[in-house]
Enzyme design. Structure first.
Site, PDB file in Angstrom:
ATOM      1  N   HIS A 232       0.877  -1.183   0.000  1.00 46.50           N
ATOM      2  CA  HIS A 232       0.000   0.000   0.000  1.00 46.50           C
ATOM      3  C   HIS A 232       0.906   1.222   0.000  1.00 46.50           C
ATOM      4  CE1 HIS A 232      -3.577  -2.360   1.471  1.00 46.50           C
ATOM      5  NE2 HIS A 232      -2.615  -3.096   2.000  1.00 46.50           N
TER       6      HIS A 232
ATOM      7  N   ARG B 239       0.744   5.386  -0.750  1.00 46.18           N
ATOM      8  CA  ARG B 239      -0.384   6.232  -0.328  1.00 46.18           C
ATOM      9  C   ARG B 239      -0.705   7.342  -1.307  1.00 46.18           C
ATOM     10  NH1 ARG B 239      -2.479   2.672   3.177  1.00 46.18           N
ATOM     11  NH2 ARG B 239      -1.173   2.315   5.009  1.00 46.18           N
TER      12      ARG B 239
ATOM     13  N   ASN C 273      -6.643   1.176  -1.977  1.00 45.07           N
ATOM     14  CA  ASN C 273      -7.279   1.975  -0.908  1.00 45.07           C
ATOM     15  C   ASN C 273      -6.560   3.311  -0.711  1.00 45.07           C
ATOM     16  OD1 ASN C 273      -5.142   0.386   0.099  1.00 45.07           O
ATOM     17  ND2 ASN C 273      -5.900   0.488   2.183  1.00 45.07           N
TER      18      ASN C 273
ATOM     19  N   HIS D 232      -3.197 -12.527   3.289  1.00 47.86           N
ATOM     20  CA  HIS D 232      -2.721 -12.452   4.684  1.00 47.86           C
ATOM     21  C   HIS D 232      -3.537 -13.291   5.674  1.00 47.86           C
ATOM     22  CE1 HIS D 232      -5.718  -9.322   4.429  1.00 47.86           C
ATOM     23  NE2 HIS D 232      -4.895  -8.345   4.145  1.00 47.86           N
TER      24      HIS D 232
ATOM     25  N   ASP E  79       2.593  -6.729   2.497  1.00 47.43           N
ATOM     26  CA  ASP E  79       1.494  -5.876   2.969  1.00 47.43           C
ATOM     27  C   ASP E  79       2.055  -4.581   3.557  1.00 47.43           C
ATOM     28  OD1 ASP E  79      -1.004  -4.916   3.545  1.00 47.43           O
ATOM     29  OD2 ASP E  79      -1.475  -6.374   5.099  1.00 47.43           O
TER      30      ASP E  79
ATOM     31  N   HIS F 118       2.178   4.118   8.018  1.00 45.48           N
ATOM     32  CA  HIS F 118       1.529   5.258   8.674  1.00 45.48           C
ATOM     33  C   HIS F 118       2.642   5.938   9.461  1.00 45.48           C
ATOM     34  CE1 HIS F 118      -2.452   3.541   7.792  1.00 45.48           C
ATOM     35  NE2 HIS F 118      -1.967   2.385   8.194  1.00 45.48           N
TER      36      HIS F 118
HETATM   37  O1  DOR Z   1      -3.345  -3.375   8.538  1.00 45.39           O
HETATM   38  C1  DOR Z   1      -3.714  -3.080   7.409  1.00 45.39           C
HETATM   39  N1  DOR Z   1      -3.344  -1.920   6.832  1.00 45.39           N
HETATM   40  N2  DOR Z   1      -4.500  -3.914   6.748  1.00 45.39           N
HETATM   41  C2  DOR Z   1      -5.097  -3.557   5.590  1.00 45.39           C
HETATM   42  O2  DOR Z   1      -5.872  -4.316   5.067  1.00 45.39           O
HETATM   43  C3  DOR Z   1      -4.881  -2.220   5.005  1.00 45.39           C
HETATM   44  C4  DOR Z   1      -3.591  -1.672   5.447  1.00 45.39           C
HETATM   45  C5  DOR Z   1      -3.457  -0.205   5.118  1.00 45.39           C
HETATM   46  O3  DOR Z   1      -3.694   0.165   3.971  1.00 45.39           O
HETATM   47  O4  DOR Z   1      -3.102   0.566   6.012  1.00 45.39           O
END
Ligand code: DOR
Length: 444
Positions: free
Chosen positions: A64, A66, A96, A236, A307, A311
């Site tokens: 992911h 951003r 996302n 996962h 994954d 953040h």
């Molecule tokens: O812990 C997670 N963070 N699981 C997810 O499915 C999405 C991901 C995120 O995009 O932060």
């Protein structure tokens, strides 16, 4: 006299589809041209790999980044730089973002942004929603799309496809890979009231996002997959119960596990790292972790992905549950997993299956996933004996931290080579961003 090759990799231990051998690899025009016993061939550049292992390029099929929308956590450029630094040659990125990647227009924007900042090869998932279900068969063929992603349970961002009706709408359209985040939204909503309540205890993360919620979502999606005869790739997996179920459904489902779930376990990880290791689905107890390792070894698991879900530390250090879920991981996946090889949990050949041949098989890649003549010259060169400590300071992610800060490992990526171009060597980025969209057999 002209050179035989653009690049010659000499004296390395090469992980080939039929085992490990000491052979030379000749590369021209970004492709593998020869795999042969050591010879006197000449090349514009020769890389002496004595003492090193040459693996097919590591493909991380779940990251992911951003961009667009949350560039203070990660951009496409910083994410792909992190990948290259970690020995990863291609990434598949999730939808996302903000706006969600659920339309052809949002996909075109992401592809355009990526083309200007690509330190690795890349592809993007389209978010699967009922609203655009009828468009999926057409949009999944856009060059640079790796498949459809469904969130059955609410996680980071606003992408949610929770009900069977919505899931059926998505699965009955298109034929590419559908990747599933399997947590049951309805069970979790109930648990949030009855189990989490007003608590601020991160140790409840795995209780309200429960084993039952994962098992329910996985069994629901398997039933729908059968109904529409559509293969699903379940991401996962965290529980022993799901692995048992998935082992019986390999004809219709493939399976992913993450380094975090194979390496950290509850309750210790929450005692030590608190909300830093909060992720969805959650890190669970040791007996689940052991079941994941059994599933890796017995062939239930097809793919390992990081994954990578960055953040900032400020966001992660807020009060639970107002803390986002996810940890960075694209730069640490290779050393963490090589360390597991050195500790005897899996073989190097098995690991290559999980992060190179697994992606090739499941996603039907045209010319990536193994070291073979005619394939892209993508290599992850590793030193299986190198001792290093993983630190936050090494991380190229904008979030600049890792749950593995301070961990001593044995095994380290030495070079990342993408289509014959040395992109990283000895912990430094070299060259330019030369990444391109990954090519798939199904869309070519
Ligand atoms: O812990 C997670 N963070 N699981 C997810 O499915 C999405 C991901 C995120 O995009 O932060």
């Amino acid at each position: 006299m002209s050179n035989n090759y653009d690049l010659l990799l000499k004296n390395g231990e090469v992980v080939l589809p039929d085992g490990i051998s000491e052979v030379d690899i000749g590369v021209s025009n970004g492709k593998i041209k020869s795999i042969s016993q050591p010879s006197n061939a000449s090349a514009e550049k020769t890389f002496d790999c004595k003492g090193l292992h040459i693996l097919p390029g590591v493909i991380d099929t779940q990251v992911h980044f951003r961009e667009p929308g949350n560039e203070h956590k990660e951009t496409l450029e910083s994410g792909m730089k992190s990948a290259a630094m970690g020995g990863v040659t291609a990434v598949f990125e999730m939808p996302n973002t903000k706006p969600l990647t659920t339309t052809a227009e949002a996909m075109a924007d992401k592809l355009n942004r990526a083309s200007k900042a690509a330190w690795t090869d890349y592809a993007f998932y389209l978010g699967g929603t009922q609203h655009y279900a009828e468009n999926l068969g057409e949009w999944e063929k856009i060059k640079g799309v790796c498949g459809i992603k469904i969130f059955m349970g609410d996680s980071t961002g606003d992408l949610l496809t929770a009900s069977d009706t919505e899931l059926e709408a998505v699965l009955s359209n298109g034929k590419r890979v559908v990747a599933i985040h399997a947590e049951d939204e309805y069970i979790m909503q109930e648990n949030k009231k009855t189990i989490l309540g007003n608590s601020n205890d991160v140790k409840l993360h795995g209780k309200w996002r429960s084993e039952e919620s994962c098992l329910s979502a996985t069994s629901r999606i398997l039933n729908i997959a059968r109904k529409y005869n559509r293969h699903v790739h379940v991401l996962h997996i965290t529980t022993a119960q799901e692995m048992e179920l998935l082992a019986k459904n390999k004809d219709i489902a493939s399976v992913e596990v993450l380094p975090n779930h194979l390496t950290l376990n509850a309750p210790d990880c929450y005692d030590k790292l608190g909300t830093l290791v909060q992720q969805n689905p959650p890190i669970r107890e040791k007996h689940h972790q052991e079941a994941l390792w059994d599933a890796v070894r017995n062939g239930t698991v097809d793919i390992i992905g990081s994954d990578h879900a960055p953040h900032t530390l400020d966001e992660k250090n807020a009060t639970y549950p107002n803390t986002p879920s996810g940890t960075p991981g694209v730069q640490t996946m290779v050393p963490i997993m090589l360390n597991h090889v050195n500790e005897g949990r899996l073989t190097l050949e098995k690991l290559v299956e999980l992060w190179s041949s697994g992606p090739e098989r499941i996603h039907k890649l045209s010319t990536k996933g193994k070291i073979a003549v005619g394939y892209d010259a993508d290599f992850t060169i590793v030193d299986m004996k190198k001792k290093k400590t993983i630190t936050n300071e090494q991380q190229y992610s904008i979030s600049q931290w890792t749950p593995f800060d301070g961990m001593d490992v044995i095994g380290w990526p030495i070079s990342t080579i993408i289509r014959g171009c040395i992109v990283m060597q000895n912990d430094e980025l070299s060259s330019m961003p030369i990444g391109k969209p990954v090519e798939f057999i199904e869309t070519s």
